[in-house]
Design an enzyme around this catalytic site. Structure first.
Site, PDB file in Angstrom:
ATOM      1  N   ASP A  53      -6.798  -1.389   1.385  1.00 56.85           N
ATOM      2  CA  ASP A  53      -6.594  -1.327  -0.035  1.00 56.85           C
ATOM      3  C   ASP A  53      -6.763   0.312  -0.278  1.00 56.85           C
ATOM      4  OD1 ASP A  53      -6.658  -1.795  -3.009  1.00 56.85           O
ATOM      5  OD2 ASP A  53      -8.673  -1.115  -2.714  1.00 56.85           O
ATOM      6  N   GLU A 125      -2.531  -4.715   3.307  1.00 53.56           N
ATOM      7  CA  GLU A 125      -3.599  -3.882   3.085  1.00 53.56           C
ATOM      8  C   GLU A 125      -4.258  -4.165   4.360  1.00 53.56           C
ATOM      9  OE1 GLU A 125      -4.421  -4.333  -1.781  1.00 53.56           O
ATOM     10  OE2 GLU A 125      -5.213  -5.611  -0.535  1.00 53.56           O
TER      11      GLU A 125
END
Lengths: 242, 242
Positions: A53, A125
């Site tokens: 992320d 991610e």
């Protein structure tokens, strides 16, 4: 273990060769699979998702900063928000065929998790987190050059407004209207929560959206409403004009 | 232009020497100053703030990921949120004396903007954005080792961890260790029972705790052990090692 077909696809499509295949395995292991195979001592992909992320955030921010040298901060921030979100990440994830290779528990598989947008986002991610650990940030930039940046360069995020603002601007071209977002449902375990939201314009449901949190679901709903509105034949206002 | 005193302070305190002083200037120029000096063609620090925000996110995420190898994603995320926020960034900013060197418009100066937490936060982000552009991400990590990581290592953001987990994370940074809690005594009448517990790490008693029940006494023991460990001169967990 990750399918050798996937290892080969990563090599041929993206020129990526993992040094540590265990970290790639981890990125494609959903918690539901770990729960069903507790004796195997597996790790799920959630910590990698945490790391990925942040890796994606800097990768996209760096690109935007350099490629839009005169864009003010507010617009950069809105553009980044449009890219770094469920809808986009799940799309990139699907384009890279990540959905084919994730290891899911049987229950989640049956529940259709393989095509769930938030799961695809998490995979994207986690993969970027794994790539970062295995090869350093330059590898993430190279991957983004193939998977993310072309979409940005194609103007797909140029609306430059978030979808909620864009929808508001679109429907209010002919005067004041009332826009509401209504929470329909909230499902799934804490680590994979999914929210479902309706956007209601002057009493009429114009779109439904899903996301990891309410805000993301609202963005998705606004985006879907906009897509519908723009395709409508009566959309005399079809051009966004902004 | 940035005060030469500041350039010198950056060099002596942090070993940082900007190649491009213009980018350092930009980081310390508030929009209110630009507005009051429109003929000077200045740029405010907001775009650098956009970039620095993402740089800090990955710097902190990378540190947490590596230093808390067994912490689940949810706790990592909560800890990151506690660090990457106005209160913490404004504190780091002030410690680095950034408030002394920002260029403000007269109105904002009179309004006390120099000590406003959000302004200090913005400065901290903009400085990190400038440092990243000038010298690359390693320079941000080096700066964080002096300004951010020691606060994390000191346990200032551990609130969301229970003490037993925090102790486990702390002592397991250098590999697996065995942690045991041993009940020493149980005294007093039923309504005012007191338990006393030792925490034993690899055979060595590191702390003693008391509480109304065993669990509370164990938490207290873990907390006492951590306090002792963190005060020990050998608490070398401050280095990133990556």
């Amino acid at each position: 273990m990750v399918a050798s077909e996937f290892v080969s696809e990563l090599r041929h499509r993206y020129g990526i060769e993992f040094k540590d295949l265990a970290i790639l395995d981890e990125a494609f292991t959903h918690s539901s699979y770990v729960n069903e195979h507790q004796n195997m001592g597996l790790r799920d992909n959630e910590r990698l998702e945490f790391l990925g992320d942040a890796v994606l955030e800097i990768t996209v921010s760096d690109y935007l900063y350099r490629h839009y040298p005169t864009l003010p901060e507010g617009k950069l921030t809105r553009m980044r928000a449009a890219i770094v979100q469920t809808r986009s990440f799940s799309m990139f994830s699907k384009e890279a065929h990540f959905d084919r290779y994730v290891r899911l528990g049987k229950g989640e598989e049956a529940a259709g998790a393989r095509s769930r947008l938030t799961l695809l986002e998490d995979l994207f991610e986690a993969f970027n987190g794994a790539l970062y650990l295995d090869q350093g940030r330059e590898a993430n930039v190279k991957f983004a050059e193939q998977v993310i940046f072309p979409h940005i360069a194609a103007g797909e995020f140029d609306a430059n407004l978030d979808h909620k603002t864009a929808l508001q601007e679109f429907v209010q071209q002919d005067g004041e209207v009332k826009i509401e977002y209504q929470l329909l449902s909230e499902n799934g375990p804490a680590h994979a929560r999914q929210f479902k939201v309706d956007v209601v314009v002057d009493g009429q449901v114009l779109g439904t959206g899903v996301g990891k949190n309410k805000k993301a679901a609202e963005q998705d709903a606004a985006h879907n409403a906009l897509t519908t509105l723009r395709q409508a034949p009566s959309a005399g206002s079809a051009s966004t004009g902004s």
